[in-house]
Design an enzyme around this catalytic site. Structure first.
Site, mmCIF file in Angstrom:
data_model
loop_
_atom_site.group_PDB
_atom_site.id
_atom_site.type_symbol
_atom_site.label_atom_id
_atom_site.label_comp_id
_atom_site.label_asym_id
_atom_site.label_seq_id
_atom_site.Cartn_x
_atom_site.Cartn_y
_atom_site.Cartn_z
ATOM 1 N N HIS A 67 -52.719 -73.374 3.075
ATOM 2 C CA HIS A 67 -52.765 -73.237 4.270
ATOM 3 C C HIS A 67 -53.391 -71.744 4.416
ATOM 4 O O HIS A 67 -52.899 -70.811 4.732
ATOM 5 C CB HIS A 67 -51.260 -72.854 4.949
ATOM 6 C CG HIS A 67 -51.166 -72.693 6.211
ATOM 7 N ND1 HIS A 67 -50.034 -73.287 7.113
ATOM 8 C CD2 HIS A 67 -51.871 -72.288 7.368
ATOM 9 C CE1 HIS A 67 -50.253 -72.905 8.497
ATOM 10 N NE2 HIS A 67 -51.145 -72.462 8.282
ATOM 11 N N GLU B 245 -53.763 -77.135 5.455
ATOM 12 C CA GLU B 245 -52.766 -77.083 6.359
ATOM 13 C C GLU B 245 -53.419 -75.796 7.359
ATOM 14 O O GLU B 245 -53.939 -74.704 6.573
ATOM 15 C CB GLU B 245 -51.380 -76.703 6.209
ATOM 16 C CG GLU B 245 -50.730 -77.584 5.294
ATOM 17 C CD GLU B 245 -49.393 -77.520 5.279
ATOM 18 O OE1 GLU B 245 -48.776 -76.330 5.271
ATOM 19 O OE2 GLU B 245 -48.554 -78.221 5.227
ATOM 20 N N HIS C 246 -41.324 -77.310 4.763
ATOM 21 C CA HIS C 246 -41.158 -75.847 5.301
ATOM 22 C C HIS C 246 -39.597 -75.514 4.748
ATOM 23 O O HIS C 246 -38.585 -75.801 5.206
ATOM 24 C CB HIS C 246 -41.305 -75.467 6.543
ATOM 25 C CG HIS C 246 -41.502 -73.874 6.869
ATOM 26 N ND1 HIS C 246 -42.536 -73.498 6.980
ATOM 27 C CD2 HIS C 246 -40.638 -72.796 6.964
ATOM 28 C CE1 HIS C 246 -42.336 -71.963 7.031
ATOM 29 N NE2 HIS C 246 -40.980 -71.855 7.032
ATOM 30 N N ASP C 247 -39.483 -74.490 3.739
ATOM 31 C CA ASP C 247 -38.038 -73.954 3.283
ATOM 32 C C ASP C 247 -37.510 -74.988 2.445
ATOM 33 O O ASP C 247 -36.113 -75.048 2.170
ATOM 34 C CB ASP C 247 -37.130 -73.382 4.438
ATOM 35 C CG ASP C 247 -37.672 -72.282 4.676
ATOM 36 O OD1 ASP C 247 -37.459 -71.901 5.909
ATOM 37 O OD2 ASP C 247 -38.679 -71.603 4.163
ATOM 38 N N HIS D 215 -43.107 -72.004 -1.238
ATOM 39 C CA HIS D 215 -42.401 -70.796 -1.106
ATOM 40 C C HIS D 215 -41.097 -70.922 -2.161
ATOM 41 O O HIS D 215 -41.064 -69.920 -3.008
ATOM 42 C CB HIS D 215 -41.874 -70.148 0.281
ATOM 43 C CG HIS D 215 -41.147 -68.975 0.311
ATOM 44 N ND1 HIS D 215 -41.974 -67.667 0.369
ATOM 45 C CD2 HIS D 215 -39.700 -68.313 0.212
ATOM 46 C CE1 HIS D 215 -41.365 -66.616 0.406
ATOM 47 N NE2 HIS D 215 -39.992 -66.951 0.526
HETATM 48 C C1 LIG Z 1 -46.747 -75.366 7.918
HETATM 49 C C2 LIG Z 1 -45.647 -74.671 6.763
HETATM 50 O O1 LIG Z 1 -44.391 -74.822 6.968
HETATM 51 C C3 LIG Z 1 -46.066 -74.215 5.682
HETATM 52 O O2 LIG Z 1 -47.050 -74.999 5.189
HETATM 53 C C4 LIG Z 1 -46.889 -72.938 5.657
HETATM 54 O O3 LIG Z 1 -48.154 -73.022 4.924
HETATM 55 C C5 LIG Z 1 -46.269 -72.028 5.274
HETATM 56 O O4 LIG Z 1 -47.074 -70.646 5.269
HETATM 57 P P1 LIG Z 1 -46.693 -69.237 4.590
HETATM 58 O O5 LIG Z 1 -46.923 -69.711 3.057
HETATM 59 O O6 LIG Z 1 -47.902 -68.323 5.006
HETATM 60 O O7 LIG Z 1 -45.489 -68.890 4.802
HETATM 61 N N1 LIG Z 2 -45.848 -77.716 4.924
HETATM 62 C C1 LIG Z 2 -44.866 -76.742 4.240
HETATM 63 C C2 LIG Z 2 -45.665 -76.396 3.105
HETATM 64 O O1 LIG Z 2 -46.837 -76.574 2.623
HETATM 65 C C3 LIG Z 2 -45.006 -75.233 2.246
HETATM 66 O O2 LIG Z 2 -43.762 -74.759 3.063
HETATM 67 P P1 LIG Z 2 -42.805 -73.696 2.003
HETATM 68 O O3 LIG Z 2 -42.280 -74.639 0.860
HETATM 69 O O4 LIG Z 2 -43.924 -72.761 1.560
HETATM 70 O O5 LIG Z 2 -41.929 -73.228 3.074
#
Ligand SMILES: CC(=O)[C@@H](O)[C@H](O)COP(=O)(O)O
Ligand SMILES: NCC(=O)COP(=O)(O)O
Length: 241
Positions: free
Chosen positions: A43, A74, A195-196, A218
């Site tokens: 992203h 993304e 996400h999360d 993450h």
């Molecule tokens: C769109 C989404 O929820 C994630 O893919 C996003 O890429 C998280 O971005 P960060 O890693 O900058 O928190």
């Molecule tokens: N679109 C979600 C992503 O690519 C990763 O989100 P996260 O696992 O870093 O919260």
């Protein structure tokens, strides 16, 4: 089975923190694909705090060696992002309504308000054969319009799902996401999610079989600090099989 796309943003964050190519994002991507992950997600944000636009080009080259895997890029469709994506031509582009200075992604598209801006962007990406995904809140009533403006899939924004995990009322939240996923499918859309998400919360979301792909970065990176990268990727693959 749900495909796993590993988001390497946090590898990019570590790399950029010392201004050297360590950790090497391409090496981590290759290792992740060799472990069996279906795809790689990045992203790139306007400040390139973690994933960079150059990573997009480099990953595209890497993915040539893995023809059965996918690259998902993304981001918010500003002119810089769009010019890179239209040149790189990833398998998938997930459009996210983030402002440049947002800490992280924290909401889905308001497709009713943003439809006029989104339609030409989606059309331009699809002309290049890129699958277009809209990052959406789990609201069933918005899925038909997402399809009408040209999206191929939606990505359900799962922070609320992750926050509800392990608490009273979690089952109701799961049901909301399943209803949103079914509404998307009924509208002719594919369903991604992200996400999360983490090793603990991933299964209830994917158990019903409506989610085609999850993108996770993450939590996966943090879990790898305890378990090791290879073990974590294998653990996700096992849970998603
Ligand atoms: C769109 C989404 O929820 C994630 O893919 C996003 O890429 C998280 O971005 P960060 O890693 O900058 O928190
Ligand atoms: N679109 C979600 C992503 O690519 C990763 O989100 P996260 O696992 O870093 O919260």
């Amino acid at each position: 089975m749900t495909h796993l796309s590993v988001n390497l943003n946090k590898i990019g964050l570590l790399r950029n923190s010392r201004g050297r190519n360590y950790p090497n994002l391409m090496s981590m991507a290759e290792r992740t694909l060799e472990l069996g992950a279906f795809g790689i997600t990045i992203h790139p944000r306007p400040d390139q705090r973690h994933a960079t636009y150059q990573d997009a080009y480099d990953l595209k080259n890497l993915l040539q060696r893995f023809p059965d895997r996918e690259l998902n890029i993304e981001g918010f469709p500003d002119s810089q992002f769009l010019s890179v994506v239209l040149e790189v031509e990833p398998d998938q582009c997930t459009l996210v309504p983030d402002d440049p200075n947002q800490l992280t992604s924290d909401h889905g598209w308001n497709v009713a308000r943003d439809q006029d801006a989104l339609r030409p962007v989606i059309a331009k990406l699809k002309e290049k054969g890129i699958r277009v995904v809209l990052f959406m809140d789990p609201e069933a009533e918005n899925m038909t319009l997402a399809k009408e403006i040209g999206a191929d899939r939606v990505e359900l924004y799962t922070e609320a799902y992750a926050n509800a995990y392990g608490k009273d009322g979690f089952e109701q939240v799961v049901e909301q996401y399943q209803q949103a996923a079914q509404a998307a499918i009924d509208a002719g859309l594919g369903v991604n999610a992200g996400h999360d998400l983490d090793l603990n919360n991933i299964e209830p979301l994917c158990r019903a079989g409506r989610v085609t792909e999850v993108s996770i970065g993450h939590a996966l990176t943090i879990e790898a600090l305890d378990l090791g990268w290879d073990n974590v990727v294998k653990a996700y693959l096992s849970k998603l099989a």
